[in-house]
Design an enzyme around this catalytic site. Structure first.
Site, PDB file in Angstrom:
ATOM      1  N   ASN A   2       0.808  -1.225   0.000  1.00 18.90           N
ATOM      2  CA  ASN A   2       0.000   0.000   0.000  1.00 18.90           C
ATOM      3  C   ASN A   2       0.840   1.275   0.000  1.00 18.90           C
ATOM      4  OD1 ASN A   2      -2.473   1.765   0.897  1.00 18.90           O
ATOM      5  ND2 ASN A   2      -0.958   2.027   2.528  1.00 18.90           N
ATOM      6  N   TYR A  44       5.954   9.831 -10.452  1.00 20.78           N
ATOM      7  CA  TYR A  44       4.932   9.036  -9.735  1.00 20.78           C
ATOM      8  C   TYR A  44       4.071   8.278 -10.740  1.00 20.78           C
ATOM      9  CZ  TYR A  44       0.767   8.240  -6.777  1.00 20.78           C
ATOM     10  OH  TYR A  44      -0.302   7.698  -6.105  1.00 20.78           O
TER      11      TYR A  44
HETATM   12  N1  LIG Z   1      -5.051   9.469  -1.659  1.00 19.48           N
HETATM   13  C1  LIG Z   1      -5.277   9.353  -2.944  1.00 19.48           C
HETATM   14  O1  LIG Z   1      -6.118  10.081  -3.515  1.00 19.48           O
HETATM   15  C2  LIG Z   1      -4.538   8.332  -3.755  1.00 19.48           C
HETATM   16  C3  LIG Z   1      -4.842   8.200  -5.112  1.00 19.48           C
HETATM   17  C4  LIG Z   1      -4.202   7.237  -5.851  1.00 19.48           C
HETATM   18  C5  LIG Z   1      -3.275   6.390  -5.253  1.00 19.48           C
HETATM   19  N2  LIG Z   1      -2.984   6.540  -3.935  1.00 19.48           N
HETATM   20  C6  LIG Z   1      -2.029   5.589  -3.348  1.00 19.48           C
HETATM   21  O2  LIG Z   1      -2.574   5.055  -2.160  1.00 19.48           O
HETATM   22  C7  LIG Z   1      -1.525   4.559  -1.316  1.00 19.48           C
HETATM   23  C8  LIG Z   1      -1.754   5.007   0.110  1.00 19.48           C
HETATM   24  O3  LIG Z   1      -1.681   6.426   0.161  1.00 19.48           O
HETATM   25  P1  LIG Z   1      -2.561   7.333   1.131  1.00 19.48           P
HETATM   26  O4  LIG Z   1      -3.293   8.275   0.280  1.00 19.48           O
HETATM   27  O5  LIG Z   1      -3.285   6.484   2.103  1.00 19.48           O
HETATM   28  O6  LIG Z   1      -1.379   8.174   1.803  1.00 19.48           O
HETATM   29  P2  LIG Z   1      -1.001   8.578   3.289  1.00 19.48           P
HETATM   30  O7  LIG Z   1      -0.033   9.708   3.145  1.00 19.48           O
HETATM   31  O8  LIG Z   1      -2.206   8.788   4.149  1.00 19.48           O
HETATM   32  O9  LIG Z   1      -0.212   7.286   3.825  1.00 19.48           O
HETATM   33  C9  LIG Z   1       0.993   6.867   3.252  1.00 19.48           C
HETATM   34  C10 LIG Z   1       1.799   6.127   4.318  1.00 19.48           C
HETATM   35  O10 LIG Z   1       3.011   5.656   3.688  1.00 19.48           O
HETATM   36  C11 LIG Z   1       4.074   5.823   4.609  1.00 19.48           C
HETATM   37  N3  LIG Z   1       5.363   5.873   3.925  1.00 19.48           N
HETATM   38  C12 LIG Z   1       5.935   6.909   3.270  1.00 19.48           C
HETATM   39  N4  LIG Z   1       7.153   6.560   2.839  1.00 19.48           N
HETATM   40  C13 LIG Z   1       7.355   5.256   3.224  1.00 19.48           C
HETATM   41  C14 LIG Z   1       8.419   4.336   3.084  1.00 19.48           C
HETATM   42  N5  LIG Z   1       9.576   4.663   2.459  1.00 19.48           N
HETATM   43  N6  LIG Z   1       8.277   3.099   3.600  1.00 19.48           N
HETATM   44  C15 LIG Z   1       7.130   2.746   4.252  1.00 19.48           C
HETATM   45  N7  LIG Z   1       6.087   3.572   4.420  1.00 19.48           N
HETATM   46  C16 LIG Z   1       6.215   4.824   3.917  1.00 19.48           C
HETATM   47  C17 LIG Z   1       3.739   7.132   5.330  1.00 19.48           C
HETATM   48  O11 LIG Z   1       4.437   7.225   6.576  1.00 19.48           O
HETATM   49  C18 LIG Z   1       2.232   7.018   5.497  1.00 19.48           C
HETATM   50  O12 LIG Z   1       1.881   6.407   6.722  1.00 19.48           O
HETATM   51  C19 LIG Z   1      -0.228   5.051  -1.958  1.00 19.48           C
HETATM   52  O13 LIG Z   1       0.367   3.988  -2.688  1.00 19.48           O
HETATM   53  C20 LIG Z   1      -0.700   6.147  -2.901  1.00 19.48           C
HETATM   54  O14 LIG Z   1       0.185   6.344  -3.978  1.00 19.48           O
HETATM   55  C21 LIG Z   1      -3.584   7.493  -3.179  1.00 19.48           C
END
Ligand SMILES: NC(=O)c1ccc[n+]([C@@H]2O[C@H](COP(=O)([O-])OP(=O)(O)OC[C@H]3O[C@@H](n4cnc5c(N)ncnc54)[C@H](O)[C@@H]3O)[C@@H](O)[C@H]2O)c1
Length: 252
Positions: A87, A154
């Site tokens: 994730n 990204y």
């Molecule tokens: N939020 C959106 O709209 C959205 C859209 C498309 C994709 N995503 C994807 O969803 C996934 C989750 O993102 P989210 O929105 O919940 O973000 P978020 O920022 O709430 O959580 C991301 C987590 O990843 C952790 N992290 C960062 N660098 C890290 C590393 N090197 N090793 C381990 N953990 C690490 C952070 O500490 C954080 O807890 C990601 O892969 C993101 O690319 C999110």
């Protein structure tokens, strides 16, 4: 009966957003979880009362050594690894022309190489059981040029996860290891909250013309439920699949 009874799952990026929602949902559905992140304080605060079902461990997903340590600990603690949810990921807003080589390499390490490292480390544990389910978090940015269009590295990294997922699905199907992907659209998580967005409605205002389904932005559990379906045996004949959770954005 829980949807994940007797399953052991490793979840990355578990201290915030979709990862955190997934740990809570998987625990409610009966799984034992190794919840990992680099933000250990948040993680420990969240799960201090549930230690029996949730083991919190530090995992920087770009570190091969930490992947090995965490997998060994999961095996030692719970005896097996059934599920891996890749994730963790962070969108870096740099356009193709503004990006530099260091930033490009960092974005690829965090969003793509990490997923390869995770699968490379965990698949051998799954092969021993001749069974497993891997769920990789991608992004609409891997499919639609206009989604996160200010984030070149990204988008490229997530495009890589898209094809790596299918590659793994094909190559490990004979070991009964399923590999699927989830494509979030615009979801209210820690990532948006950092920019001062506090509600789905507020985030949705920016997507009224692109996301048809109100409130035009999703919440963390919308993705956690997608992870749950693909992680569980309910999807036992599903592999290589792309589950898009975007309120209709990509149907435009
Ligand atoms: N939020 C959106 O709209 C959205 C859209 C498309 C994709 N995503 C994807 O969803 C996934 C989750 O993102 P989210 O929105 O919940 O973000 P978020 O920022 O709430 O959580 C991301 C987590 O990843 C952790 N992290 C960062 N660098 C890290 C590393 N090197 N090793 C381990 N953990 C690490 C952070 O500490 C954080 O807890 C990601 O892969 C993101 O690319 C999110």
């Amino acid at each position: 009966m829980g949807r994940l009874d007797n399953k052991v799952a490793i979840i990355t990026g578990a201290a915030s957003g979709m990862g955190l929602a997934a740990v809570k949902l998987f625990a409610k559905e009966g799984a034992k979880i190794v919840a990992t992140d680099i933000a250990m304080e948040n993680l420990k605060e969240e799960f201090s009362n549930q230690q029996e079902n949730v083991l919190t461990l530090k995992l920087d997903v770009t570190s091969e050594k930490q992947w090995k340590d965490v997998s060994e600990q999961a095996q030692k603690n719970y005896g097996k690894i059934d599920i891996l949810v890749n994730n963790a990921g962070v969108s870096v807003h740099k356009s193709l022309l503004d990006e530099d080589l260091e930033g490009w390499n960092k974005a690829l390490a965090l969003n793509l190489t990490s997923v390869w490292l995770g699968m490379k480390t965990v698949i051998p544990y799954m092969q021993k059981m001749n069974k497993g389910s891997i769920v990789n978090c991608v992004s609409l940015a891997a499919i639609v040029g206009g989604a996160d269009s200010g984030a070149a590295a990204y988008s490229a990294a997530k495009g890589g996860v898209r094809s790596l997922t299918k590659h793994a699905a094909i190559n490990f199907a004979d070991s009964h290891i399923r590999v699927n992907s989830v494509y979030p659209g615009a979801i209210l998580t820690g990532a948006a909250k950092k920019y001062g967005v506090t509600s789905q409605e507020q985030l949705g205002q920016a997507f009224v013309n692109t996301i048809p389904l109100p409130p035009h932005a999703g919440e963390e559990n919308d993705i956690a439920y997608a992870y749950l379906y693909l992680a569980s045996d309910e999807s036992k004949f599903v592999t290589g699949e792309e589950l898009i959770v975007d309120g209709g954005w990509s149907s435009q």
